[in-house]
Design an enzyme around this catalytic site. Structure first.
Site, PDB file in Angstrom:
ATOM      1  N   LYS A   1     -17.524   1.555   4.694  1.00 59.45           N
ATOM      2  CA  LYS A   1     -18.258   1.824   5.786  1.00 59.45           C
ATOM      3  C   LYS A   1     -17.970   0.878   6.977  1.00 59.45           C
ATOM      4  O   LYS A   1     -17.827  -0.501   6.525  1.00 59.45           O
ATOM      5  CB  LYS A   1     -19.599   2.016   6.161  1.00 59.45           C
ATOM      6  CG  LYS A   1     -20.625   1.125   5.463  1.00 59.45           C
ATOM      7  CD  LYS A   1     -22.029   1.703   5.502  1.00 59.45           C
ATOM      8  CE  LYS A   1     -22.898   0.456   4.988  1.00 59.45           C
ATOM      9  NZ  LYS A   1     -24.179   1.067   4.809  1.00 59.45           N
TER      10      LYS A   1
ATOM     11  N   TYR B   1       0.898  -1.256  -0.095  1.00 61.43           N
ATOM     12  CA  TYR B   1       0.046  -0.039   0.043  1.00 61.43           C
ATOM     13  C   TYR B   1       0.706   1.300   0.027  1.00 61.43           C
ATOM     14  O   TYR B   1       0.526   2.201  -0.795  1.00 61.43           O
ATOM     15  CB  TYR B   1      -0.937   0.015   1.279  1.00 61.43           C
ATOM     16  CG  TYR B   1      -1.972  -1.062   1.182  1.00 61.43           C
ATOM     17  CD1 TYR B   1      -2.739  -1.250   0.139  1.00 61.43           C
ATOM     18  CD2 TYR B   1      -2.313  -1.957   2.220  1.00 61.43           C
ATOM     19  CE1 TYR B   1      -3.718  -2.379   0.115  1.00 61.43           C
ATOM     20  CE2 TYR B   1      -3.032  -3.040   2.367  1.00 61.43           C
ATOM     21  CZ  TYR B   1      -3.973  -3.084   1.321  1.00 61.43           C
ATOM     22  OH  TYR B   1      -4.809  -4.143   0.969  1.00 61.43           O
TER      23      TYR B   1
ATOM     24  N   HIS C   1      -8.963   0.995   8.643  1.00 63.10           N
ATOM     25  CA  HIS C   1      -9.467   2.025   7.833  1.00 63.10           C
ATOM     26  C   HIS C   1      -8.986   3.475   8.527  1.00 63.10           C
ATOM     27  O   HIS C   1      -8.382   4.049   7.554  1.00 63.10           O
ATOM     28  CB  HIS C   1     -11.003   2.174   8.258  1.00 63.10           C
ATOM     29  CG  HIS C   1     -11.925   1.579   7.649  1.00 63.10           C
ATOM     30  ND1 HIS C   1     -13.210   1.345   7.317  1.00 63.10           N
ATOM     31  CD2 HIS C   1     -11.537   0.203   6.756  1.00 63.10           C
ATOM     32  CE1 HIS C   1     -13.644   0.360   6.766  1.00 63.10           C
ATOM     33  NE2 HIS C   1     -12.859  -0.254   6.335  1.00 63.10           N
TER      34      HIS C   1
ATOM     35  N   LEU D   1     -10.765  -2.340   3.199  1.00 61.83           N
ATOM     36  CA  LEU D   1     -10.183  -3.130   4.047  1.00 61.83           C
ATOM     37  C   LEU D   1     -10.915  -3.330   5.349  1.00 61.83           C
ATOM     38  O   LEU D   1     -12.124  -3.049   5.576  1.00 61.83           O
ATOM     39  CB  LEU D   1      -8.613  -2.382   4.636  1.00 61.83           C
ATOM     40  CG  LEU D   1      -7.766  -2.107   3.486  1.00 61.83           C
ATOM     41  CD1 LEU D   1      -6.842  -1.065   4.088  1.00 61.83           C
ATOM     42  CD2 LEU D   1      -7.116  -3.287   2.947  1.00 61.83           C
TER      43      LEU D   1
END
Length: 104
Positions: A55, A16, A37, A32
């Protein structure tokens, strides 16, 4: 990278961080697990990326405030949460209590 080469995918990343370092990447989608998050949202914001987060945005209010503060620190404009059409009253006002839009 072997998979990318085999299937003609023009760009592949080791992780990432390397993706976020790529100036050609303008936006990221974070699908993820929820506990990741905050970390990756903050890193993406700090790198100037547009971020779409699955979410919940964060695990709690304090983390959401951290995201808001990062957006204000690293970006020119505040993010807007856009209500879904079903959450909107006639005339464009979001329904209360439905998760309809607002400013983060």
């Amino acid at each position: 990278r072997a998979y990318a080469e085999k299937y003609g995918i023009p760009r592949a990343y080791e992780g990432y961080d390397s993706m976020l370092d790529d100036p050609e990447v303008e936006a990221v989608y974070l699908g993820l697990p929820s506990e990741f998050h905050l970390k990756w949202t903050l890193k993406a914001i700090e790198k100037g990326k547009h971020v779409l987060v699955e979410k919940p945005l964060t695990l709690n209010h304090e983390e959401a405030v951290m995201v808001r503060n990062a957006v204000n620190r690293y970006n020119d404009r505040k993010p807007t949460l856009t209500p879904q059409p079903n959450d909107q009253k006639e005339g464009g006002t979001p329904n209360k209590g439905t998760g309809g839009g607002g400013t983060l």
